[in-house]
Design a protein around this motif. Sequence first.
Motif, PDB file in Angstrom:
ATOM      1  N   GLU A 180       0.830  -1.204   0.000  1.00  0.00           N
ATOM      2  CA  GLU A 180       0.000   0.000   0.000  1.00  0.00           C
ATOM      3  C   GLU A 180       0.871   1.263   0.000  1.00  0.00           C
ATOM      4  OE1 GLU A 180      -4.206   0.681   2.369  1.00  0.00           O
ATOM      5  OE2 GLU A 180      -2.508  -0.221   3.397  1.00  0.00           O
ATOM      6  N   ILE A 181       1.905   1.245   0.801  1.00  0.00           N
ATOM      7  CA  ILE A 181       2.814   2.381   0.900  1.00  0.00           C
ATOM      8  C   ILE A 181       3.511   2.616  -0.439  1.00  0.00           C
ATOM      9  CG2 ILE A 181       4.896   3.241   2.037  1.00  0.00           C
ATOM     10  CD1 ILE A 181       3.937   1.488   4.494  1.00  0.00           C
ATOM     11  N   ALA A 182       3.840   1.533  -1.151  1.00  0.00           N
ATOM     12  CA  ALA A 182       4.476   1.676  -2.464  1.00  0.00           C
ATOM     13  C   ALA A 182       3.554   2.406  -3.438  1.00  0.00           C
ATOM     14  CB  ALA A 182       4.846   0.293  -3.007  1.00  0.00           C
ATOM     15  N   MET A 268      -5.100   3.972  -7.555  1.00  0.00           N
ATOM     16  CA  MET A 268      -5.270   2.650  -6.946  1.00  0.00           C
ATOM     17  C   MET A 268      -5.711   2.744  -5.487  1.00  0.00           C
ATOM     18  SD  MET A 268      -2.111   0.454  -8.633  1.00  0.00           S
ATOM     19  CE  MET A 268      -0.911   1.777  -8.857  1.00  0.00           C
ATOM     20  N   ASN A 269      -6.753   3.543  -5.260  1.00  0.00           N
ATOM     21  CA  ASN A 269      -7.378   3.669  -3.941  1.00  0.00           C
ATOM     22  C   ASN A 269      -6.531   4.441  -2.934  1.00  0.00           C
ATOM     23  OD1 ASN A 269      -9.713   3.199  -2.402  1.00  0.00           O
ATOM     24  ND2 ASN A 269      -8.817   1.436  -1.368  1.00  0.00           N
ATOM     25  N   MET A 270      -5.492   5.116  -3.407  1.00  0.00           N
ATOM     26  CA  MET A 270      -4.662   5.956  -2.549  1.00  0.00           C
ATOM     27  C   MET A 270      -4.785   7.407  -3.019  1.00  0.00           C
ATOM     28  SD  MET A 270      -2.742   4.278  -0.177  1.00  0.00           S
ATOM     29  CE  MET A 270      -4.354   3.692   0.306  1.00  0.00           C
ATOM     30  N   PHE A 271      -5.019   8.337  -2.088  1.00  0.00           N
ATOM     31  CA  PHE A 271      -5.260   9.733  -2.425  1.00  0.00           C
ATOM     32  C   PHE A 271      -4.288  10.638  -1.669  1.00  0.00           C
ATOM     33  CE2 PHE A 271      -9.033   7.516  -3.577  1.00  0.00           C
ATOM     34  CZ  PHE A 271      -9.590   8.209  -4.641  1.00  0.00           C
ATOM     35  N   THR A 272      -3.662  11.548  -2.402  1.00  0.00           N
ATOM     36  CA  THR A 272      -2.687  12.447  -1.812  1.00  0.00           C
ATOM     37  C   THR A 272      -3.309  13.808  -1.491  1.00  0.00           C
ATOM     38  OG1 THR A 272      -1.980  13.278  -3.983  1.00  0.00           O
ATOM     39  CG2 THR A 272      -0.829  11.338  -3.107  1.00  0.00           C
ATOM     40  N   ASP A 273      -2.556  14.620  -0.761  1.00  0.00           N
ATOM     41  CA  ASP A 273      -2.980  15.978  -0.431  1.00  0.00           C
ATOM     42  C   ASP A 273      -1.715  16.795  -0.224  1.00  0.00           C
ATOM     43  OD1 ASP A 273      -4.366  18.221   0.298  1.00  0.00           O
ATOM     44  OD2 ASP A 273      -5.039  17.469   2.240  1.00  0.00           O
ATOM     45  N   MET A 274      -1.461  17.775  -1.083  1.00  0.00           N
ATOM     46  CA  MET A 274      -0.231  18.534  -0.977  1.00  0.00           C
ATOM     47  C   MET A 274      -0.395  19.944  -1.535  1.00  0.00           C
ATOM     48  SD  MET A 274       0.879  18.615  -4.347  1.00  0.00           S
ATOM     49  CE  MET A 274       2.655  18.699  -4.314  1.00  0.00           C
ATOM     50  N   LYS A 275       0.579  20.806  -1.214  1.00  0.00           N
ATOM     51  CA  LYS A 275       0.544  22.206  -1.631  1.00  0.00           C
ATOM     52  C   LYS A 275       1.872  22.593  -2.271  1.00  0.00           C
ATOM     53  CE  LYS A 275      -2.633  23.794   2.020  1.00  0.00           C
ATOM     54  NZ  LYS A 275      -2.956  22.473   2.584  1.00  0.00           N
TER      55      LYS A 275
END
Length: 432
Positions: A180-182, A268-275
Amino acid sequence: MKTPICFIALLICAQTFSQEAMRRWRKLNQVRQDKFDLVLPEAMRENQIEMWIVTNREGNLDPLYTDMGEGYVGQNAYYVFTDTGEERIERAALGVGGYLLKEGRTYDYFGSADELKSYVEERDPKSIGLNISKNFGGADGLTHSAYLELSETLGEKYAQRFVSAEKLVSDFRSRRVASEIAIYAEAGDFSYTIAEKAFSNQVITPGVTTLEDVAWFMKEQQFKHNLGSSFGMPSVYITGPDGVEATSSDRIIQRGDVLMLDWGVGLMNMFTDMKRVAYVLKEGETEVPAGIQNAFDQGVKVRDVIKKTIKPGVTAQKAEDAIYAALTQAGFNQMKGFNKFTDLDKTDVIIGCHSVGNWGHGIGPSIAFFNPVRLGYELKPSNLISIELFAYTKIPEWGGKKLRVPLEDDAIITERGIEWLYPINPRVLVIK
């Protein structure tokens, strides 16, 4: 007879697409197997839930639908997990089918939705967890009508054993496995490369390009790479002496503007959040003005303090207390609310280090004032977290008014503390 070149090209193209589709499917299968084997047993036992039923209906799928493996869902469908006392949690899919779900080989039994009552009676669980939550939507997938039907189907005896699976869902989702982390790191690479290209002269021409143009460029990159998002339109905005001036609008980007963006991608079901932060050089300028650069540097110092302070094994609330104590000792001022900055010569700070993962705002432990319930959850190694902060510093070029510098990148909590998953924001991006 020779095969036409155009036909060969089509075959190669088809193979390329099928390989990427299969690659993503295989990776999600690995995640599911690892989560069911390694995370689910401890999550169910820590929360004293012997059976967990995740209900789906055609046209109204549970937020955990992808985590469970998806599949074809009819009128009613159930993913059922039972703690039999063995090392492995028993898994059944009742009323759920389809080639991809079965080929994933993560379920022990496939049956009809009509079997649910006999299936439960045979196992006679003392507690049955259902996705009912008043605190976060990711654990609140069971509709009222589905609850009533489930109560009627299983009868009063088992309806009395229903409990909320809110904390179980939080633990199951927020405790990450290596596979998942990958994926998350891969999603992070998409996030920052697209964002940093958006804030460059490849995309922006001062006096011509609008904020909306930049946002649509980012949306187009998501479309091109088949990426999702939990935030909709990227927030591309300008911050001036009086705060945010415009967001993802037809406002034309001008020289001297301080640009910021807030966004994330889904992979693939992983969502990021960044600025990211950028400055548009004025005519004759060759670098970011000293006041703006100093404000950014103060934000980086705050980020460094946060990174050094967060450790696993404590509640998110205790982590927040430790962070603000360290920031105060370092000479920063803790704000009493969002945007409630002071006239002090100090840099005012507020943090919002929230859970990330299966949504831009995850449902795991959160070092964030806007997640009061999850402030009480313990930080665990493998939790994914957004290191988010807002630092307000006076700008001489603005007559002493403060510039809000938002910094945010995603990280993982390990036994050593915070570790980044992709290259974080190192500088103010410059647009010439």
